[in-house]
Scaffold this active site. Structure first.
Site, PDB file in Angstrom:
ATOM      1  N   LYS A 228       0.850  -1.194   0.000  1.00 26.95           N
ATOM      2  CA  LYS A 228       0.000   0.000   0.000  1.00 26.95           C
ATOM      3  C   LYS A 228       0.882   1.238   0.000  1.00 26.95           C
ATOM      4  CE  LYS A 228      -3.005   2.604   3.164  1.00 26.95           C
ATOM      5  NZ  LYS A 228      -3.605   2.621   4.516  1.00 26.95           N
ATOM      6  N   LYS A 240      -9.943  13.143   8.161  1.00 26.38           N
ATOM      7  CA  LYS A 240      -9.464  12.748   9.487  1.00 26.38           C
ATOM      8  C   LYS A 240      -9.441  13.945  10.431  1.00 26.38           C
ATOM      9  CE  LYS A 240      -6.152   9.260   7.815  1.00 26.38           C
ATOM     10  NZ  LYS A 240      -6.639   8.056   8.509  1.00 26.38           N
ATOM     11  N   ASP A 309     -12.103   7.020   4.094  1.00 31.37           N
ATOM     12  CA  ASP A 309     -10.843   6.802   4.804  1.00 31.37           C
ATOM     13  C   ASP A 309     -10.501   5.321   4.892  1.00 31.37           C
ATOM     14  OD1 ASP A 309      -8.533   7.598   6.054  1.00 31.37           O
ATOM     15  OD2 ASP A 309      -9.415   7.693   8.059  1.00 31.37           O
ATOM     16  N   ARG A 313      -7.508  -0.508   1.388  1.00 28.32           N
ATOM     17  CA  ARG A 313      -7.981  -1.803   0.890  1.00 28.32           C
ATOM     18  C   ARG A 313      -8.408  -1.718  -0.575  1.00 28.32           C
ATOM     19  NH1 ARG A 313     -12.185  -1.940   5.711  1.00 28.32           N
ATOM     20  NH2 ARG A 313     -10.369  -0.905   6.579  1.00 28.32           N
TER      21      ARG A 313
END
Length: 461
Positions: A228, A240, A309, A313
């Site tokens: 990643k 965030k 957020d 994945r």
């Protein structure tokens, strides 16, 4: 810092001491310093003696533990720095411990200080004299330097280390180490039905991409390493909170680790086919950014975006899907994926999730040997059910329950994109990727995973 095989006693003299064997060490220290003293060799107790020579007595307890050898190495480097001593001599050390000692010396010496005013008084350690240098020590130097290479890239701020910058570093490494390189930009990925990287990076002015390096295509076994590489993670439109955004430059660590690992593997000339896939994007905020409620498609599966957020994945799903083109025997991905893993394990270990018990066991063993420890988690069918969508095949998070085990659910999501009948492991390194200064690391990125993966790959040949 260079390592030299020599019995010459130069600079700081380091004497490892085991419990119940203090008398011999104290006699040697008295000969070198002219000073009498007492010392109990309890674990990680040390004593610095100054006289005709400087001597560091370091306690290792009753038996050899590699973690204490590594802490001793950090103490040696730290003491040399404090004394402004350019050299050190390790008087004795069991041969099977020298690898851990050398790696830790190089790792502890490293600091990311390129943006600081140069300290003119700082003395660089030039040589450490060892009882002997064999193949294991020579390999340890290569691997530790690859880990520090990883740390330097991961430590770079996002204003420098954009997806373009990381690609450039990969290209330089490919040229230096004779690796194949391939770059797939957003338009090409979308044509392949891979929309995760493109969607996550759509809110940034720095275009996302999938960068692939390949080593030794004729190797006995094919292992794909997937990382990643979110060069900065604002959280996207579901932004965030400020205190959680600091440090998000480290969200590219997984990609940096697979880059450092293929550097080590190629320099060790291991007879294994390694493919490093780096999913690079900046999760930014703009009117172009992907949105909650969007439905995107990766391969044959549709995904509803419940939270912007949970982007890591999505980019990993692209890379995992694409890895099938290399017909891998195994796929291992690394990611700073979930804050939940930090709650579970703190900074003492990374989580491992796998569909193959032997692969999981072998990775855990490599982690024990290198001090980059892993702890296994389940991926039962009941967890996978939570990731199924109502208006899509999958959701990128399970929902909004605080009781959901997000690290496990994220792994279950990734499992959906692993090439069919392929052994796979996911390492969630979100709790171990950086430190404020602990053990044999100074403040900053740790490069966790380079030594672990390299050790694992060494045993595949």
């Amino acid at each position: 810092m260079d390592f030299v095989a020599s019995k010459e006693l130069s600079g700081l003299i380091v004497i490892p001491v085991f419990e119940k064997k203090e008398a011999e060490a104290l006699k040697k220290a008295e000969e070198l310093t002219g000073a009498k003293t007492e010392f109990k060799a309890k674990k990680n107790e040390f004593l610095l003696l100054r006289g005709k020579k400087s001597v560091l007595l370091y306690g290792l307890g009753e038996k050899i533990e590699l973690k204490n050898i590594r802490l001793m190495a950090a103490s040696v480097v730290s003491t040399c720095e404090e004394l402004k001593e350019k050299n050190a001599t390790l008087v004795s050390m069991p041969e099977d411990c020298l690898k851990a000692f050398v790696e830790a010396c190089l790792i502890y010496e490293y600091s990311f200080d390129k943006y600081k005013k140069r300290d003119e008084e700082k003395i660089a350690i030039e040589k450490i004299f060892l009882p002997n240098i064999g193949k294991e020590v020579s390999e340890a130097i290569i691997v530790a330097k690859a880990q520090n290479y990883t740390r330097s890239l991961a430590n770079e701020p996002s204003s420098i280390a954009t997806p373009e910058y990381v690609q450039h570093q990969a290209a330089l490494l490919a040229k230096e180490n004779d690796l194949k390189i391939k770059v797939l930009e957003s338009s090409e990925l979308r044509k392949l039905g891979l929309n995760g990287i493109a969607e996550v990076g759509s809110g940034s002015d720095h275009p996302p991409r999938l960068v692939i390096l390949e080593y030794n295509p004729s190797g006995k076994k094919t292992v794909c390493l997937v990382g990643k590489g979110i060069t900065f993670d604002t959280g996207g439109l579901q932004i965030k909170p400020g205190r959680y955004m600091h440090g998000m430059k480290y969200d590219k660590t997984g990609a940096c680790v697979v880059l450092g690992t293929i550097k080590a593997v190629s320099e060790l000339k291991l007879d294994v086919h390694v493919v490093a896939l780096m999913a690079l994007a900046e999760n930014g905020v703009s009117d172009r950014a992907y949105k909650p409620g969007d439905i995107i498609k990766i391969g044959e599966k549709t995904i509803e975006i419940l939270h912007t957020d949970a982007e890591g994945r999505l980019v990993l799903a692209d890379a995992l899907t694409y890895s099938k083109n290399y017909k891998p025997d195994e796929v291992i991905d690394l990611a700073t994926l979930t804050g939940a893993i930090l709650v579970c394990l703190g900074s003492e270990a990374a989580g491992v999730f796998s569909n193959d018990s032997k692969l999981e066991k072998d990775l855990i063993q490599a982690g024990e040997e290198t001090g980059e420890r892993l702890w296994p988690f389940p991926m039962w069918d009941e967890y996978s059910e939570k990731m199924k969508g109502t208006i899509s095949d999958l959701k990128n998070i399970s929902g909004w329950s605080p009781d959901d085990p997000d690290s496990i659910l994220a792994a279950c999501f990734l499992k959906e994109f692993v090439p069919e009948k392929t052994k796979w492991a996911h390492l969630d390194i979100a709790g171990v990727d950086n430190t404020d200064g602990k053990g044999f690391y100074k403040e900053g990125n740790t490069g966790f995973g380079v030594r672990l993966l390299t050790e694992y790959l060494k045993k595949q040949v």
